[in-house]
Design a protein around this motif. Structure first.
Motif, mmCIF file in Angstrom:
data_model
loop_
_atom_site.group_PDB
_atom_site.id
_atom_site.type_symbol
_atom_site.label_atom_id
_atom_site.label_comp_id
_atom_site.label_asym_id
_atom_site.label_seq_id
_atom_site.Cartn_x
_atom_site.Cartn_y
_atom_site.Cartn_z
ATOM 1 N N ALA A 189 0.748 -1.335 0.011
ATOM 2 C CA ALA A 189 0.011 0.153 -0.066
ATOM 3 C C ALA A 189 0.954 1.318 -0.017
ATOM 4 O O ALA A 189 0.475 2.160 -0.721
ATOM 5 C CB ALA A 189 -0.819 0.043 1.266
ATOM 6 N N ARG A 190 2.010 1.144 0.775
ATOM 7 C CA ARG A 190 2.617 2.511 0.806
ATOM 8 C C ARG A 190 3.673 2.857 -0.383
ATOM 9 O O ARG A 190 4.031 3.866 -0.597
ATOM 10 C CB ARG A 190 3.824 2.167 1.943
ATOM 11 C CG ARG A 190 3.149 2.238 3.318
ATOM 12 C CD ARG A 190 4.213 1.867 4.492
ATOM 13 N NE ARG A 190 3.467 1.847 5.845
ATOM 14 C CZ ARG A 190 4.407 1.745 6.910
ATOM 15 N NH1 ARG A 190 5.722 1.505 6.800
ATOM 16 N NH2 ARG A 190 3.573 1.547 7.983
ATOM 17 N N GLU A 191 3.564 1.758 -1.477
ATOM 18 C CA GLU A 191 4.204 1.978 -2.690
ATOM 19 C C GLU A 191 3.469 2.657 -3.788
ATOM 20 O O GLU A 191 3.853 2.914 -4.620
ATOM 21 C CB GLU A 191 4.944 0.620 -3.151
ATOM 22 C CG GLU A 191 5.800 -0.064 -1.913
ATOM 23 C CD GLU A 191 6.116 -1.352 -2.513
ATOM 24 O OE1 GLU A 191 6.093 -1.819 -3.820
ATOM 25 O OE2 GLU A 191 6.865 -2.057 -1.615
ATOM 26 N N ILE A 192 2.079 2.760 -3.348
ATOM 27 C CA ILE A 192 1.075 3.145 -4.358
ATOM 28 C C ILE A 192 0.752 4.495 -4.277
ATOM 29 O O ILE A 192 0.530 5.062 -2.936
ATOM 30 C CB ILE A 192 -0.024 2.101 -4.474
ATOM 31 C CG1 ILE A 192 0.433 0.640 -4.431
ATOM 32 C CG2 ILE A 192 -1.060 2.611 -5.500
ATOM 33 C CD1 ILE A 192 -0.833 -0.327 -4.321
ATOM 34 N N ALA A 193 0.511 5.213 -5.286
ATOM 35 C CA ALA A 193 0.272 6.616 -5.092
ATOM 36 C C ALA A 193 -1.453 6.687 -4.582
ATOM 37 O O ALA A 193 -1.932 5.873 -4.816
ATOM 38 C CB ALA A 193 0.321 7.548 -6.451
ATOM 39 N N PRO A 194 -1.457 7.694 -3.768
ATOM 40 C CA PRO A 194 -2.567 7.866 -3.018
ATOM 41 C C PRO A 194 -3.957 7.675 -3.696
ATOM 42 O O PRO A 194 -4.933 6.759 -3.450
ATOM 43 C CB PRO A 194 -2.807 9.311 -2.227
ATOM 44 C CG PRO A 194 -1.309 9.431 -2.048
ATOM 45 C CD PRO A 194 -0.502 8.927 -3.211
ATOM 46 N N ASP A 195 -4.203 8.314 -5.093
ATOM 47 C CA ASP A 195 -5.313 8.315 -5.744
ATOM 48 C C ASP A 195 -5.521 6.640 -6.284
ATOM 49 O O ASP A 195 -6.616 6.458 -6.054
ATOM 50 C CB ASP A 195 -5.182 9.372 -6.727
ATOM 51 C CG ASP A 195 -5.479 10.755 -6.373
ATOM 52 O OD1 ASP A 195 -6.172 10.889 -5.197
ATOM 53 O OD2 ASP A 195 -4.904 11.496 -7.118
ATOM 54 N N ALA A 196 -4.588 6.255 -6.793
ATOM 55 C CA ALA A 196 -4.650 4.853 -7.297
ATOM 56 C C ALA A 196 -4.596 3.973 -6.313
ATOM 57 O O ALA A 196 -5.582 2.987 -6.153
ATOM 58 C CB ALA A 196 -3.398 4.450 -8.187
ATOM 59 N N ARG A 197 -4.267 4.343 -4.932
ATOM 60 C CA ARG A 197 -4.280 3.050 -3.996
ATOM 61 C C ARG A 197 -5.898 3.172 -3.371
ATOM 62 O O ARG A 197 -6.368 2.273 -3.246
ATOM 63 C CB ARG A 197 -3.394 3.607 -2.734
ATOM 64 C CG ARG A 197 -3.590 2.785 -1.710
ATOM 65 C CD ARG A 197 -2.530 2.899 -0.595
ATOM 66 N NE ARG A 197 -2.962 4.168 0.520
ATOM 67 C CZ ARG A 197 -2.065 5.485 0.329
ATOM 68 N NH1 ARG A 197 -0.921 5.346 -0.182
ATOM 69 N NH2 ARG A 197 -2.502 6.536 0.756
ATOM 70 N N THR A 198 -6.425 4.387 -3.445
ATOM 71 C CA THR A 198 -7.867 4.823 -3.018
ATOM 72 C C THR A 198 -8.968 3.690 -4.319
ATOM 73 O O THR A 198 -9.728 2.848 -3.574
ATOM 74 C CB THR A 198 -8.196 6.114 -2.779
ATOM 75 O OG1 THR A 198 -7.453 6.601 -1.916
ATOM 76 C CG2 THR A 198 -9.755 6.094 -2.512
ATOM 77 N N ALA A 199 -8.489 4.113 -5.274
ATOM 78 C CA ALA A 199 -9.219 3.258 -6.143
ATOM 79 C C ALA A 199 -9.165 1.991 -6.296
ATOM 80 O O ALA A 199 -10.314 1.253 -6.456
ATOM 81 C CB ALA A 199 -8.816 4.001 -7.764
ATOM 82 N N LEU A 200 -7.847 1.509 -6.181
ATOM 83 C CA LEU A 200 -7.614 0.004 -6.143
ATOM 84 C C LEU A 200 -8.439 -0.686 -4.746
ATOM 85 O O LEU A 200 -9.243 -1.482 -4.906
ATOM 86 C CB LEU A 200 -6.394 -0.245 -5.818
ATOM 87 C CG LEU A 200 -5.900 -1.761 -5.950
ATOM 88 C CD1 LEU A 200 -6.307 -2.394 -7.100
ATOM 89 C CD2 LEU A 200 -4.179 -2.014 -5.884
ATOM 90 N N ALA A 201 -8.535 0.140 -3.557
ATOM 91 C CA ALA A 201 -8.899 -0.426 -2.501
ATOM 92 C C ALA A 201 -10.682 -0.420 -2.695
ATOM 93 O O ALA A 201 -11.081 -1.560 -2.333
ATOM 94 C CB ALA A 201 -8.781 0.391 -1.311
ATOM 95 N N VAL A 202 -11.076 0.427 -3.456
ATOM 96 C CA VAL A 202 -12.474 0.283 -3.613
ATOM 97 C C VAL A 202 -13.062 -0.952 -4.486
ATOM 98 O O VAL A 202 -13.879 -1.680 -4.059
ATOM 99 C CB VAL A 202 -12.867 1.859 -4.609
ATOM 100 C CG1 VAL A 202 -14.228 1.609 -4.959
ATOM 101 C CG2 VAL A 202 -12.898 2.854 -3.569
ATOM 102 N N ARG A 203 -12.065 -1.267 -5.296
ATOM 103 C CA ARG A 203 -12.282 -2.426 -6.356
ATOM 104 C C ARG A 203 -11.907 -3.645 -5.488
ATOM 105 O O ARG A 203 -12.845 -4.494 -5.834
ATOM 106 C CB ARG A 203 -11.336 -2.391 -7.650
ATOM 107 C CG ARG A 203 -11.442 -1.242 -8.468
ATOM 108 C CD ARG A 203 -10.706 -1.060 -9.751
ATOM 109 N NE ARG A 203 -10.310 -2.279 -10.300
ATOM 110 C CZ ARG A 203 -9.434 -2.736 -11.196
ATOM 111 N NH1 ARG A 203 -8.467 -1.846 -11.042
ATOM 112 N NH2 ARG A 203 -9.411 -3.809 -11.808
ATOM 113 N N ILE A 204 -11.224 -3.857 -4.736
ATOM 114 C CA ILE A 204 -10.944 -4.902 -3.974
ATOM 115 C C ILE A 204 -11.970 -5.059 -3.036
ATOM 116 O O ILE A 204 -12.478 -6.232 -2.575
ATOM 117 C CB ILE A 204 -9.538 -4.939 -3.110
ATOM 118 C CG1 ILE A 204 -8.424 -4.931 -4.191
ATOM 119 C CG2 ILE A 204 -9.297 -6.144 -2.460
ATOM 120 C CD1 ILE A 204 -6.896 -4.708 -3.766
ATOM 121 N N ALA A 205 -12.468 -4.034 -2.331
ATOM 122 C CA ALA A 205 -13.404 -3.935 -1.373
ATOM 123 C C ALA A 205 -14.735 -4.570 -1.925
ATOM 124 O O ALA A 205 -15.387 -5.473 -1.247
ATOM 125 C CB ALA A 205 -13.635 -2.595 -0.627
#
Length: 238
Positions: A189-205
């Motif tokens: 998670a710390r290696e991913i840019a904030p916006d991309a991390r949020t979008a990816l989290a939404v998809r995984i969730a």
């Protein structure tokens, strides 16, 4: 640099995450235990001075010599890696595999306190813990142990065996492939840019929610992190 968490994969293919104990909390726990050891030693000295016999003196000298190591060794072995000082700070020594430590590991890490204490006041051991990625002093490295901070979930797990806790963790309804994705996301998670991390989290969730309900108001990123370590309030839904 010291990491703040450690993730352990068991032979049962269960990933368990623990928060590593900081050097400051470990020193405070050590200070509490040293006060208790000092009280025990003073009690032995007082008892020996009252009895005043050659045999009592010899026993007292032996007891005073063995008390510092014996206190930590026996308590960490019998109390599954805990001492009164560690318990007060919610710390515990565990094996690198995540299991409670046994007699051999407790003996090795505590006999090597002599090395960690050098040149005085645990300076060598403290420096080693600060530069080690997982906060281990020499005794921990030799014994294959690590000191963790327990939350309520892990405190409960240690009341039984680690195998039982791992089996319970495996009983959730999240498919293994989704759990693997959640664990990978958490690790990187710390290696991913904030916006991309949020979008990816939404998809995984979105993919996990049908199997494990997301608590109302919980952000997707926190939800994925909690799902990866199985710490969702209320446990899994079926």
């Amino acid at each position: 640099m010291l990491n703040d968490r450690i993730e352990i994969s068991t032979p049962e293919r269960v990933t368990v995450a623990y928060e590593l104990a900081g050097v400051g909390s470990r020193m405070l726990a050590q200070a509490i235990d040293i006060l208790i050891v000092s009280a025990i030693v003073i009690g032995i000295v007082l008892a020996a001075s009252l009895l005043r016999s050659t045999v009592t003196l010899a026993i007292a000298i032996g007891a005073i010599t063995l008390t510092p190591v014996g206190y930590f060794l026996l308590l960490e072995w019998l109390r599954r890696g805990s001492t009164p000082g560690k318990a007060a700070l919610r710390l515990r020594v565990v094996a690198a595999s995540g299991e409670p430590i046994g007699l051999q590991a407790a003996a090795v890490r505590n006999l090597l306190r002599i090395v960690d204490f050098l040149p005085f006041a645990y300076i060598l051991g403290g420096i080693c813990a600060m530069v080690s990625a997982d906060g281990r002093r020499f005794g921990d490295m030799a014994a294959g142990t690590v000191v963790i901070r327990l939350d309520d979930e892990h405190s409960a797990a240690f009341e039984g065996t680690f195998a039982a806790a791992a089996a319970a963790a495996q009983s959730d309804a999240i498919p293994p492939e989704l759990m693997a994705i959640a664990v990978a996301f958490r690790r990187r998670a710390r290696e991913i840019a904030p916006d991309a991390r949020t979008a990816l989290a939404v998809r995984i969730a979105g993919r996990i929610e049908p199997y494990w309900a997301r608590p109302e108001g919980m952000e997707p990123e926190e939800y994925v992190h909690r799902a990866a370590t199985r710490t969702l309030p209320g446990g899994p839904t079926r």
